[in-house]
Design a protein around this motif. Structure first.
Motif, mmCIF file in Angstrom:
data_model
loop_
_atom_site.group_PDB
_atom_site.id
_atom_site.type_symbol
_atom_site.label_atom_id
_atom_site.label_comp_id
_atom_site.label_asym_id
_atom_site.label_seq_id
_atom_site.Cartn_x
_atom_site.Cartn_y
_atom_site.Cartn_z
ATOM 1 N N UNK A 119 0.835 -1.196 0.000
ATOM 2 C CA UNK A 119 0.000 0.000 0.000
ATOM 3 C C UNK A 119 0.873 1.251 0.000
ATOM 4 N N UNK A 120 1.941 1.249 0.798
ATOM 5 C CA UNK A 120 2.837 2.414 0.829
ATOM 6 C C UNK A 120 3.525 2.617 -0.512
ATOM 7 N N UNK A 121 3.819 1.529 -1.209
ATOM 8 C CA UNK A 121 4.500 1.634 -2.496
ATOM 9 C C UNK A 121 3.557 2.039 -3.613
ATOM 10 N N UNK A 122 2.321 1.523 -3.615
ATOM 11 C CA UNK A 122 1.404 1.737 -4.724
ATOM 12 C C UNK A 122 0.425 2.884 -4.509
ATOM 13 N N UNK A 123 0.050 3.134 -3.249
ATOM 14 C CA UNK A 123 -1.015 4.099 -2.997
ATOM 15 C C UNK A 123 -0.648 5.105 -1.904
ATOM 16 N N UNK A 124 0.551 5.660 -1.926
ATOM 17 C CA UNK A 124 0.957 6.549 -0.827
ATOM 18 C C UNK A 124 0.105 7.807 -0.717
ATOM 19 N N UNK A 125 -0.439 8.280 -1.841
ATOM 20 C CA UNK A 125 -1.230 9.513 -1.810
ATOM 21 C C UNK A 125 -2.650 9.282 -1.299
ATOM 22 N N UNK A 126 -2.985 8.029 -0.992
ATOM 23 C CA UNK A 126 -4.319 7.722 -0.491
ATOM 24 C C UNK A 126 -4.325 7.410 1.008
ATOM 25 N N UNK A 127 -3.192 7.586 1.663
ATOM 26 C CA UNK A 127 -3.073 7.142 3.048
ATOM 27 C C UNK A 127 -3.555 8.157 4.071
ATOM 28 N N UNK A 128 -3.771 9.393 3.675
ATOM 29 C CA UNK A 128 -4.226 10.405 4.644
ATOM 30 C C UNK A 128 -5.192 11.362 3.971
ATOM 31 N N UNK A 129 -6.204 10.824 3.339
ATOM 32 C CA UNK A 129 -7.122 11.657 2.570
ATOM 33 C C UNK A 129 -7.981 12.549 3.452
ATOM 34 N N UNK A 130 -8.137 12.210 4.723
ATOM 35 C CA UNK A 130 -8.967 13.048 5.585
ATOM 36 C C UNK A 130 -8.143 14.066 6.358
ATOM 37 N N UNK A 131 -6.880 14.202 6.006
ATOM 38 C CA UNK A 131 -6.010 15.105 6.750
ATOM 39 C C UNK A 131 -6.471 16.550 6.719
ATOM 40 N N UNK A 132 -7.004 16.984 5.568
ATOM 41 C CA UNK A 132 -7.478 18.371 5.462
ATOM 42 C C UNK A 132 -8.864 18.520 6.081
ATOM 43 N N UNK A 133 -9.668 17.467 6.000
ATOM 44 C CA UNK A 133 -11.079 17.597 6.348
ATOM 45 C C UNK A 133 -11.298 17.803 7.840
ATOM 46 N N UNK A 134 -10.414 17.283 8.680
ATOM 47 C CA UNK A 134 -10.696 17.286 10.097
ATOM 48 C C UNK A 134 -9.669 18.090 10.893
ATOM 49 N N UNK A 135 -9.125 19.123 10.266
ATOM 50 C CA UNK A 135 -8.223 20.005 11.005
ATOM 51 C C UNK A 135 -8.973 21.210 11.565
ATOM 52 N N UNK A 136 -10.298 21.145 11.545
ATOM 53 C CA UNK A 136 -11.102 22.219 12.086
ATOM 54 C C UNK A 136 -11.491 23.270 11.075
ATOM 55 N N UNK A 137 -10.878 23.220 9.886
ATOM 56 C CA UNK A 137 -11.142 24.228 8.871
ATOM 57 C C UNK A 137 -12.219 23.790 7.893
ATOM 58 N N UNK A 138 -12.344 22.469 7.686
ATOM 59 C CA UNK A 138 -13.319 21.947 6.729
ATOM 60 C C UNK A 138 -14.181 20.891 7.418
ATOM 61 N N UNK A 139 -15.389 20.746 6.925
ATOM 62 C CA UNK A 139 -16.327 19.813 7.555
ATOM 63 C C UNK A 139 -16.453 18.499 6.804
ATOM 64 N N UNK A 140 -15.858 18.405 5.609
ATOM 65 C CA UNK A 140 -15.962 17.174 4.828
ATOM 66 C C UNK A 140 -14.756 17.063 3.915
ATOM 67 N N UNK A 141 -14.532 15.850 3.441
ATOM 68 C CA UNK A 141 -13.435 15.656 2.494
ATOM 69 C C UNK A 141 -13.699 16.404 1.194
ATOM 70 N N UNK A 142 -14.935 16.410 0.731
ATOM 71 C CA UNK A 142 -15.251 17.104 -0.517
ATOM 72 C C UNK A 142 -14.937 18.591 -0.409
#
Length: 215
Positions: free
Chosen positions: A122-145
């Motif tokens: 997973x780290x080799x093939x899909x590294x950009x998919x490992x923290x997709x909610x990082x922006x959504x839950x930092x208090x600035x956004x309410x959803x991934x979209x």
């Protein structure tokens, strides 16, 4: 210019296999996993290899191996290779590993039902998919979209540098999830933020942005 031939013992797919040889899973499984990862068009140059080429490198290394040269390698690398080789010794281990790579190359990719997806794959093939909610839950956004919209706007017009590889990884993961229940179950555990719903949002918003601004 300084030469560093010991690099073959410290990095790249062969050193990676040597490290995995001391792990809990059979080395045959790890070779089959490597076969699933390797591709000449891989986004990461470290994995742009073929099993046959790696096997030939091992053949060469096994015939030219000397303890004098091996002593120039970092201690951690020497310990890793000796642990992987065990009592048979490093040249014999290299020959056996080359045989496994050639055998794997004769077959199609191993099914995830037979050889489960691993964390390192997973780290080799899909590294950009490992923290997709990082922006959504930092208090600035309410959803991934919402957070993805904000990211795209902030990165535009150079957003495609990250959007395209992220989209490619998302589409591959989504396809594999649909094709293999075993992959889907393991992927959900190893990349919990990359849910099917999140991947669908990623694909939809990315395609829409690329069509509108980069088509």
């Amino acid at each position: 210019m300084a030469l560093h031939p010991e690099g073959v013992f410290t990095g790249g797919p062969l050193a990676h296999l040597a490290e995995l040889a001391a792990g809990p899973d059979p080395l045959e499984w790890e070779v089959l996993r490597l076969k699933r990862v390797l591709r000449l068009n891989h986004w990461d140059a470290a994995w742009r290899e073929t099993p046959q080429k790696l096997a030939s490198q091992l053949d060469h290394l096994s015939t030219v191996f000397t303890e004098e040269f091996f002593a120039t390698c970092p201690e951690a690398a020497r310990r890793m290779w000796r642990t992987a080789a065990g009592p048979k010794g490093i040249p014999a281990f290299m020959t056996d590993l080359a045989t496994l790579l050639r055998l794997a190359d004769r077959e199609g990719d191993a099914r995830y039902e037979d050889v489960p997806l691993s964390a390192w794959e997973v780290r080799a093939q899909f590294p950009l998919l490992l923290s997709l909610d990082g922006w959504a839950y930092d208090g600035e956004h309410t959803s991934y979209e919402e957070s993805l919209h904000a990211f795209i706007e902030a990165e535009h017009p150079f957003c495609f540098h990250e959007l395209i590889p992220r989209l490619t990884q998302a589409l591959e993961a989504r396809t594999l999830c649909a094709e293999s229940p075993a992959f889907a179950a393991s992927f959900a555990e190893l990349a919990p933020t990359a849910t099917p719903e999140t991947l669908d949002v990623l694909a939809r918003l990315t395609f829409a942005h690329l069509r509108e601004h980069h088509g």
